[in-house]
Design a protein around this motif. Structure first.
Motif, PDB file in Angstrom:
ATOM      1  N   THR A  65       4.044  -5.213   0.626  1.00  0.00           N
ATOM      2  CA  THR A  65       4.094  -5.718   2.001  1.00  0.00           C
ATOM      3  C   THR A  65       5.415  -5.327   2.670  1.00  0.00           C
ATOM      4  O   THR A  65       5.430  -4.834   3.803  1.00  0.00           O
ATOM      5  N   LEU A  66       6.525  -5.522   1.946  1.00  0.00           N
ATOM      6  CA  LEU A  66       7.828  -5.165   2.510  1.00  0.00           C
ATOM      7  C   LEU A  66       7.961  -3.658   2.694  1.00  0.00           C
ATOM      8  O   LEU A  66       8.530  -3.196   3.690  1.00  0.00           O
ATOM      9  N   ALA A  67       7.438  -2.890   1.749  1.00  0.00           N
ATOM     10  CA  ALA A  67       7.531  -1.434   1.853  1.00  0.00           C
ATOM     11  C   ALA A  67       6.786  -0.933   3.081  1.00  0.00           C
ATOM     12  O   ALA A  67       7.280  -0.054   3.809  1.00  0.00           O
ATOM     13  N   ILE A  68       5.596  -1.477   3.331  1.00  0.00           N
ATOM     14  CA  ILE A  68       4.823  -1.076   4.510  1.00  0.00           C
ATOM     15  C   ILE A  68       5.552  -1.492   5.783  1.00  0.00           C
ATOM     16  O   ILE A  68       5.665  -0.713   6.736  1.00  0.00           O
ATOM     17  N   ARG A  72       9.357 -11.764   1.241  1.00  0.00           N
ATOM     18  CA  ARG A  72      10.785 -11.827   0.890  1.00  0.00           C
ATOM     19  C   ARG A  72      11.083 -13.067   0.051  1.00  0.00           C
ATOM     20  O   ARG A  72      11.886 -13.011  -0.898  1.00  0.00           O
ATOM     21  N   ALA A  73      10.465 -14.168   0.413  1.00  0.00           N
ATOM     22  CA  ALA A  73      10.708 -15.414  -0.325  1.00  0.00           C
ATOM     23  C   ALA A  73      10.239 -15.273  -1.774  1.00  0.00           C
ATOM     24  O   ALA A  73      10.911 -15.745  -2.706  1.00  0.00           O
ATOM     25  N   ILE A  74       9.111 -14.638  -1.995  1.00  0.00           N
ATOM     26  CA  ILE A  74       8.596 -14.452  -3.353  1.00  0.00           C
ATOM     27  C   ILE A  74       9.527 -13.563  -4.168  1.00  0.00           C
ATOM     28  O   ILE A  74       9.882 -13.879  -5.316  1.00  0.00           O
ATOM     29  N   ILE A  75       9.951 -12.458  -3.586  1.00  0.00           N
ATOM     30  CA  ILE A  75      10.836 -11.531  -4.299  1.00  0.00           C
ATOM     31  C   ILE A  75      12.169 -12.195  -4.610  1.00  0.00           C
ATOM     32  O   ILE A  75      12.710 -12.074  -5.717  1.00  0.00           O
ATOM     33  N   ASP A  76      12.704 -12.920  -3.625  1.00  0.00           N
ATOM     34  CA  ASP A  76      13.983 -13.606  -3.832  1.00  0.00           C
ATOM     35  C   ASP A  76      13.871 -14.678  -4.921  1.00  0.00           C
ATOM     36  O   ASP A  76      14.794 -14.859  -5.731  1.00  0.00           O
TER      37      ASP A  76
END
Length: 295
Positions: free
Chosen positions: A280-283, A245-249
């Motif tokens: 990773t988030l999708a899984i 999440r931190a990377i996407i944000d």
């Protein structure tokens, strides 16, 4: 991004009606209703009838796969025709040696009413399968092939090659890696083989960790006692989810628009890491959704 968790894939013997009925209560991501190795020759007909009936049941959104006998056996053709008509999520083909077997099975499935959603999984358990892993995986580019997953069959590979299956699997690592690279090159999943010692949970946990670190999507299982350990090993950890999440944000910030590389918490992060983070988030989200359906 669409993602389907295949952390734990439990074999269920098709001749055991009690086991088939119990499957719906177990927290595995997928079940392989088996007509092949776990079924004695004199029980093949009964197993087929029970499995075809079981496919219509409610498994709480989990993936249901029928493993048929090979076309070289007295039961293979009838198994494939019956499984196609039943319409499971997938049909697992044993002892696949090359892409031609995938295409032939896909044609039989199409001619016998298999729904479009019914995929093909391929057992990678012969020397030729390992030698032809790239060609087998590549056939997935043809939608008519239905190929979605490769499943490692290390017990059969050990038998056919005379290699020993020992802790850490040093004799098998090159073959596993070969299939993982083939699967990734053609964007299909690859599932690890079974762990034979049901009582050795520490050894099983170590092998799950090894499989996850190598890049496998999950592991086939032979006993329900292995499910929880396997699910935990192949699921993104809370720290991994937070990091994703931190990377996407970070990439979504206006000041990082259009950048291929940014700095986050003192580390260089590239767009490829954002792609990995989205998966990773999708899984993680798919696992959470599945648990709610099963509940």
């Amino acid at each position: 991004m669409l993602a389907r968790p295949r952390r734990s894939v439990l074999y269920m013997p098709g001749s055991n009606a009690k086991a088939l009925a119990k499957a719906a209560t177990l927290p595995a991501d997928a079940f392989i209703l088996d007509l092949e190795d776990s079924v004695a020759p004199d029980a093949k007909g009964i197993a087929r009838a029970q499995v075809i009936k079981a496919v219509t049941g409610d498994f709480g959104g989990r993936e249901i796969v029928i493993r048929v006998n090979g076309p070289h056996t007295p039961w293979g053709t009838d198994d494939l025709i019956a499984a196609a008509a039943a319409g499971p999520d997938a049909i697992l083909l044993p002892k696949v040696d090359g892409p031609g077997e995938i295409m032939l099975a896909a044609r039989v499935m199409r001619e016998n009413g298999a729904p479009e959603r019914t995929r093909i999984w391929a057992m990678m358990e012969t020397p030729n399968a390992i030698l032809n892993a790239g060609q087998i995986a590549a056939v997935s580019a043809d939608p008519a092939s239905r190929l979605a997953v490769m499943v490692m069959g290390l017990n059969d590979l050990a038998k056919e090659t005379r290699a020993k299956l020992t802790p850490g699997r040093p004799t098998m690592l090159a073959w596993l890696a070969n299939c993982i690279v083939a699967a990734r090159a053609h964007e299909i999943d690859v599932i690890d083989g079974v762990y034979n010692d049901i009582k050795d949970l520490d050894g099983f946990r170590a092998e799950c960790r090894q499989g996850r670190e190598m890049g496998l999507d999950g592991k086939t299982l032979i006993h329900p006692s292995q499910i929880d350990i396997c699910n935990d090993a192949f699921a993104p950890s809370a720290a991994e989810v937070d990091g994703a999440r931190a990377i996407i944000d970070a990439f979504a910030l206006p000041e990082n628009a259009g950048k291929g590389v940014i700095q986050l918490n003192g580390k260089m992060v590239e767009l490829l890491h954002a792609d990995m983070a989205r998966r990773t988030l999708a899984i993680a989200e798919a696992i959470e959704a599945m648990s709610k359906v099963a509940a």
